[in-house]
Design a protein around this motif. Structure first.
Motif, PDB file in Angstrom:
ATOM      1  N   ARG A  38     -12.008   1.577  11.330  1.00 18.61           N
ATOM      2  CA  ARG A  38     -11.395   0.686  10.358  1.00 18.61           C
ATOM      3  C   ARG A  38      -9.954   0.407  10.762  1.00 18.61           C
ATOM      4  O   ARG A  38      -9.319   1.199  11.458  1.00 18.61           O
ATOM      5  N   GLN A  39      -9.478  -0.735  10.297  1.00 14.95           N
ATOM      6  CA  GLN A  39      -8.100  -1.111  10.555  1.00 14.95           C
ATOM      7  C   GLN A  39      -7.495  -1.676   9.293  1.00 14.95           C
ATOM      8  O   GLN A  39      -7.921  -2.730   8.807  1.00 14.95           O
ATOM      9  N   ALA A  40      -6.534  -0.955   8.755  1.00 16.51           N
ATOM     10  CA  ALA A  40      -5.826  -1.406   7.569  1.00 16.51           C
ATOM     11  C   ALA A  40      -4.700  -2.351   7.982  1.00 16.51           C
ATOM     12  O   ALA A  40      -4.238  -2.316   9.130  1.00 16.51           O
ATOM     13  N   PRO A  41      -4.233  -3.191   7.060  1.00 15.84           N
ATOM     14  CA  PRO A  41      -3.149  -4.121   7.387  1.00 15.84           C
ATOM     15  C   PRO A  41      -1.925  -3.396   7.944  1.00 15.84           C
ATOM     16  O   PRO A  41      -1.450  -2.420   7.351  1.00 15.84           O
ATOM     17  N   GLY A  42      -1.460  -3.831   9.092  1.00 12.04           N
ATOM     18  CA  GLY A  42      -0.273  -3.257   9.691  1.00 12.04           C
ATOM     19  C   GLY A  42      -0.464  -1.917  10.372  1.00 12.04           C
ATOM     20  O   GLY A  42       0.516  -1.287  10.786  1.00 12.04           O
ATOM     21  N   LEU A  85     -14.138   5.704  -3.452  1.00 13.51           N
ATOM     22  CA  LEU A  85     -13.186   4.925  -2.662  1.00 13.51           C
ATOM     23  C   LEU A  85     -11.815   4.885  -3.332  1.00 13.51           C
ATOM     24  O   LEU A  85     -11.713   4.882  -4.572  1.00 13.51           O
ATOM     25  N   THR A  86     -10.792   4.853  -2.506  1.00 17.58           N
ATOM     26  CA  THR A  86      -9.408   4.761  -2.981  1.00 17.58           C
ATOM     27  C   THR A  86      -8.745   3.544  -2.330  1.00 17.58           C
ATOM     28  O   THR A  86      -9.248   3.009  -1.333  1.00 17.58           O
ATOM     29  N   PRO A  87      -7.621   3.104  -2.864  1.00 21.67           N
ATOM     30  CA  PRO A  87      -6.921   1.967  -2.232  1.00 21.67           C
ATOM     31  C   PRO A  87      -6.593   2.208  -0.758  1.00 21.67           C
ATOM     32  O   PRO A  87      -6.493   1.245   0.017  1.00 21.67           O
ATOM     33  N   GLU A  88      -6.442   3.463  -0.383  1.00 16.00           N
ATOM     34  CA  GLU A  88      -6.153   3.789   1.028  1.00 16.00           C
ATOM     35  C   GLU A  88      -7.335   3.500   1.950  1.00 16.00           C
ATOM     36  O   GLU A  88      -7.186   3.496   3.171  1.00 16.00           O
ATOM     37  N   ASP A  89      -8.498   3.264   1.382  1.00 16.04           N
ATOM     38  CA  ASP A  89      -9.679   2.908   2.181  1.00 16.04           C
ATOM     39  C   ASP A  89      -9.751   1.409   2.450  1.00 16.04           C
ATOM     40  O   ASP A  89     -10.644   0.959   3.177  1.00 16.04           O
ATOM     41  N   THR A  90      -8.843   0.649   1.879  1.00 16.96           N
ATOM     42  CA  THR A  90      -8.823  -0.787   2.114  1.00 16.96           C
ATOM     43  C   THR A  90      -8.564  -1.071   3.584  1.00 16.96           C
ATOM     44  O   THR A  90      -7.565  -0.601   4.154  1.00 16.96           O
ATOM     45  N   ALA A  91      -9.466  -1.807   4.199  1.00 23.48           N
ATOM     46  CA  ALA A  91      -9.368  -2.079   5.639  1.00 23.48           C
ATOM     47  C   ALA A  91     -10.503  -3.004   6.048  1.00 23.48           C
ATOM     48  O   ALA A  91     -11.454  -3.215   5.287  1.00 23.48           O
ATOM     49  N   VAL A  92     -10.399  -3.504   7.261  1.00 26.24           N
ATOM     50  CA  VAL A  92     -11.538  -4.138   7.902  1.00 26.24           C
ATOM     51  C   VAL A  92     -12.302  -3.040   8.643  1.00 26.24           C
ATOM     52  O   VAL A  92     -11.710  -2.285   9.418  1.00 26.24           O
ATOM     53  N   TYR A  93     -13.570  -2.947   8.367  1.00 21.84           N
ATOM     54  CA  TYR A  93     -14.421  -1.915   8.959  1.00 21.84           C
ATOM     55  C   TYR A  93     -15.223  -2.526  10.102  1.00 21.84           C
ATOM     56  O   TYR A  93     -15.872  -3.566   9.932  1.00 21.84           O
ATOM     57  N   TYR A  94     -15.174  -1.854  11.241  1.00 23.57           N
ATOM     58  CA  TYR A  94     -15.819  -2.346  12.457  1.00 23.57           C
ATOM     59  C   TYR A  94     -16.906  -1.377  12.920  1.00 23.57           C
ATOM     60  O   TYR A  94     -16.729  -0.162  12.893  1.00 23.57           O
ATOM     61  N   LEU A 106     -14.608  -6.781   5.583  1.00 23.20           N
ATOM     62  CA  LEU A 106     -13.443  -6.375   4.810  1.00 23.20           C
ATOM     63  C   LEU A 106     -13.845  -5.595   3.575  1.00 23.20           C
ATOM     64  O   LEU A 106     -14.687  -6.032   2.790  1.00 23.20           O
ATOM     65  N   VAL A 107     -13.225  -4.451   3.402  1.00 27.95           N
ATOM     66  CA  VAL A 107     -13.363  -3.644   2.200  1.00 27.95           C
ATOM     67  C   VAL A 107     -12.017  -3.607   1.494  1.00 27.95           C
ATOM     68  O   VAL A 107     -11.018  -3.210   2.093  1.00 27.95           O
ATOM     69  N   THR A 108     -12.024  -4.011   0.242  1.00 25.28           N
ATOM     70  CA  THR A 108     -10.800  -3.989  -0.555  1.00 25.28           C
ATOM     71  C   THR A 108     -11.040  -3.123  -1.774  1.00 25.28           C
ATOM     72  O   THR A 108     -11.974  -3.373  -2.545  1.00 25.28           O
ATOM     73  N   VAL A 109     -10.234  -2.100  -1.918  1.00 28.31           N
ATOM     74  CA  VAL A 109     -10.339  -1.196  -3.062  1.00 28.31           C
ATOM     75  C   VAL A 109      -9.127  -1.436  -3.960  1.00 28.31           C
ATOM     76  O   VAL A 109      -7.998  -1.127  -3.591  1.00 28.31           O
ATOM     77  N   SER A 110      -9.395  -2.003  -5.104  1.00 30.34           N
ATOM     78  CA  SER A 110      -8.301  -2.382  -5.993  1.00 30.34           C
ATOM     79  C   SER A 110      -8.805  -2.522  -7.410  1.00 30.34           C
ATOM     80  O   SER A 110      -9.951  -2.919  -7.627  1.00 30.34           O
ATOM     81  N   SER A 111      -7.926  -2.222  -8.362  1.00 29.28           N
ATOM     82  CA  SER A 111      -8.279  -2.430  -9.759  1.00 29.28           C
ATOM     83  C   SER A 111      -7.789  -3.797 -10.224  1.00 29.28           C
ATOM     84  O   SER A 111      -7.997  -4.164 -11.386  1.00 29.28           O
TER      85      SER A 111
END
Length: 111
Positions: A38-42, A85-94, A106-111
């Protein structure tokens, strides 16, 4: 030539679950080790989980106890079940097979 196509990403609330799938073309699937990254933004791309041709598994510390990788050789598909899942899991999964990579989901974990 191997093509990998991921699916199953989306928006999920913290504490929720998703199952990602990666379907492969080519004849080497049944004996190959497959992995999820996975690769999170930045951030740099990081290892998440892997499964060998014999079904042995390995997980990043961040995934242990929450993620489960599995494979269905008949369908040439590898899965990763992601729970709690937590917000820290937000990323593009490859999906990865040797030198081959999918385009990611893309996986986005958000309320």
């Amino acid at each position: 030539q191997v093509q990998l196509v991921e699916s199953g990403g989306g928006l999920v609330q913290p504490g929720g679950s998703l199952r990602l799938s990666c379907t492969a073309s080519g004849s080497v699937f049944s004996t190959a080790e497959l992995a999820w990254y996975r690769q999170a933004p930045g951030k740099v791309r990081e290892f998440v989980a892997a499964i060998s041709g014999r079904g042995g598994t390995d997980y990043a510390d961040s995934a242990k106890g929450r993620f489960t990788i599995s494979r269905d050789n008949a369908k040439a598909t590898v899965y990763v079940q992601m729970n709690n899942l937590t917000p820290e899991d937000t990323a593009v999964y490859y999906c990865n097979l040797g030198k081959y990579w999918g385009k990611g989901t893309l996986v986005t974990v958000s309320s």
